[in-house]
Each structure stands twice: as C-alpha cells, then as structure tokens.
Design a protein around this motif. Sequence first.
Motif: not given
Lengths: 258, 259
Positions: A155-156, A158-167, A169, A173-174
């Motif tokens: 889920g972490q 998914e949340a990051a990618r759904s915000l537009g962060l690249s793999q 990033q 960061y996550i």
Amino acid sequence: MFTAAGFQKTWEYIDLFKQGLVCTVSLSLLTVIFGFILALFLAVLRLSDIRPFRALGIDADGHEIEDGPRAVVSRFNPLSFIATVYVEVFRATPMLVQLFIIYYVVFGNISLPTFKLFGFIRFERFLPGVVALAMNSGAYLSEIIRAGIQSIDGGQTEAARSLGLSQVQNMRYIILPQAIKNILPPIANEFVTIIKESSICYTIGVQEIMYAVSSTKGATYRIAEPLIIATVVYFCLTFPTSKIIAYFERRMSRGDKR
Amino acid sequence: MEIRDEVLISVHDLKKYYNKGVIKALDGVTVDINKGDVMVVIGPSGSGKSTFLRSLNLMEHPTGGTIVFDGVDITKKKIRNAEGQWVKLDIDKHRQKMGMVFQHFNLFPHMTIMDNIILAPIRVKGISKADAEKKALELLNRVGLADRANAYPIQLSGGQKQRVAIVRALAMEPQVMLFDEPTSALDPEMVGEVLDVMKELAHEGMTMVVVTHEMGFAREVGNRVLFMADGRLLEEGTPSEIFGSPKNARLQDFLRKVL
C-alpha cells in the motif's frame, strides 16, 4: 581433561590468543563492511528493472503483450539473473569450499604483497580470508536487504505511485527509510555470525583465535585448555554484541508505538 | 440535474483477466466519466468494482480495453506524440492528475502529517516548500486537522488518517479523485466525518469515482450510480433510478440484502 598445569602451560601462550582476538575482530569488521557493500550492489541488481528486450513485449499498437515467448523474453533482466545465480550458488555451497577455491584457485596465481598487519597478521593469507568471507556474507546480507525492502506494505508503494512519484522516488523517500529500520537488526546479527564463522579462516593460516588454539596445542600438547580459552574469548565477543543489538532493536520498535 | 457532458475519462471494453482468462475480474466495462460527476460504484464483494477503480490510474494493468484520459490511452506502454514518433507513455504524469484514497489510508508512517502532504507537491510538481506548506495548512484547516500537522500518522484516529489521506491527494490538485472503499476500515462512529469531507468535495464540483458500501452516500451525493457484478457493469442510472426502480434482478437482490 583439564588440569591446573595444563592451564598454566597454555597461559604462557596467551599472547597468541590476544593476537587471535585482534585478528578475528579485524577480519569480522572488514568482512561486514565489504559484505554489506557487495550486498547492497546485489540487492539493487536483483530489484532493478533493466530489461534489454523490453521492446519485444510491446505490440504494434503500443500495448504490452501479456503472454507467450515474446512477453517472457521482454521480462528477462540479465543483471538480476546474474545476481540471483550468485546469491543461490554462495548460499548453497559450503563456506569451506568457497574459502579454499578463493585461497588456492583465485589467489593461487596472484602474488600478493607479503607485509604484516599490526606486525603479525600475514596479509597474503588475511586478504583471501576477507574476500571469501565477504563474498559469502554478501550473498546472505543481500537476501536480508531484499527481504527488508519487500517487507514494506504494498500500500505504501501504491500511495506513492498514485501521487505521481516515480519508482526511484518511491524507493528513496518511502521504501528505503522504512526498510532500513527493519534491516539493521538482522544485519547486526549477521555480524555476530561472521565473528563465529571467521574461525574457518584458520584452515588457510590466518592467525585468528582458532589458529592460536592449534599453535598452542602444537607447543604444549594440550587441547582442552586452549579450546576453553577460545570458547571464552568468542563468547565474550558475541554475547555482548548481540545484547547491544537487542537493546537497539527494542529502542527502535518503541518508536513505532510513539 | 445539471447536464455534465464533458468527458474526462472514457473507459472502453475494459478487461482484467487472471490465470490466462480463468478468472475475469473485469469483463468488458464501458463507461464515460464526465467532468463534475460523482460516480458511485456499488456491487457485491468480488464484483470487480475495486479492480475497475484501480485500473483507472493503472494500479492494476488491464488485460484489454482502453482508458482515455486527457486524450491519451493510458493503457498503452508507448504512444505516438504530435510529430508521429513513438514515445514512452509516462504514467506518472497522468497519475499526478488523479488523486487516490485507499481503504487502509496508506499514510507514510515515517513522516509527519505535513511531510505526508507536501512530499509529492515538492518532489513531483517542484513547488517550493513554503508554498506547499501553506497549501497543506489551508487544506488541513478545511478538514479540521490543522493542529495535527506535526503529528505522526500513528497518533491519529482512523477517521483523521483518512481525512489526511484525502488532503494528501488533494494537495496535487487532481482533476479526479478515486476513492477505494474509503470508509470500510473505519469504526462506525468515524465514518460520518470522512463522508462529510467527501460530500463537501462533491459540492465544490470535484469529479469523483467512489467505490463504497455506503448506500446513503450513493443516494444522497452521487449523481450516477453503477452496479457491478461478476466483472460486468449490469446497471447504470441516477440514484433514484437505481434505488427507486432497479431493473436488473441481481441489483434487486443486492439492494434487498444491503438496505
């Protein structure tokens, strides 16, 4: 068995054990440092997404092909494959065999400088020992790192990618900041394992603690007493280390509850 | 009801198969999502409604069909650009414009609430930290959580976490918000506070796709309701049509069970 006279005789060679202690500690420290660097490298390779035949997996329309040989080939990642083979081979073969191959075969034809570290450790034996131990523990440590990264809830990502962060990033960061917390205790435990396993290096003449045992045995014809001393020295090295690790582990998990 | 006909996301014949087609999570869903729509997707568990929602921003990669968003079919890996050359489709660019709220909140536990919210605006959009923080505080104020900006997610209740998750998605100023069962993991007394925030968003004209079991919300806030079962879209209509005069037998059966 044990006799007071035997201990007295053995005690005359206590300097060998002191040297062995220095040698074991430096062997283990160097191993864990180089092993960790190697492991990081291996873990990055295994989790990488470098696929030279990626283009084969996309049809004329621009869509990804899901099944069939083209899809399989397009997913092939040679670097990840090589790293996986490395890890599996080193985990599936005995440490002693690896050590002998590295000492007798790999370094067999290389003439290393023959100086002495701390005035007594023979570098031309010490270095192959470090290399063998580091290559072996690198394989185990890379599995620890990989498991630590994969233990983070999906889920972490998914949340990051759904915000537009690249793999990348997402990793930076996550995932990694959370994974490192999970990884540190097993890495520290691997350090304890390395302290114990480094004893195998006496077979190639590295003057660590077991080497002191066998030298003392040769000089005094006593075996039980030197072994007892070695046991005590190893225990005094590893027991406090694992206690310190457990302490930090508890402190870090306390942060979770906040 | 006002006419909303500017299509934002056009979904055509969307399919998601597992095990080479043995399991059909989505079996040909076609629907247009218009600007300003509050589209509520209902259906029994395993009906494919979550898979449908998660396909919209490619959290799940569909097996077949098209999703046209911003004039681009985002299911493709490569597209032709204006000059007719094949270029890699940058899915991150499109995801920035679609906010997503998850059942289990998925806040980043190692960051404060503020850092959770400003991470993407700073790192993805390149907004300055000061501007991002100002915006985040405004949004937090709206959901009544400005005083918790420096707390960590673990210190919040479920309802508060979900409100922060909504704010985190809104901070990217998305064109559409996707809600994946946003109240299913909440204690009953916290459902209301989250639904209130969603209601307010809807009234401001945000385009929303909401997968939920909250029939009250569907009836009251939604302007379109989709009923899905077995990976298919079985019935679509206004809330009064769906709840007042359901035609499909599966829908009638479903409503009898949940209402």
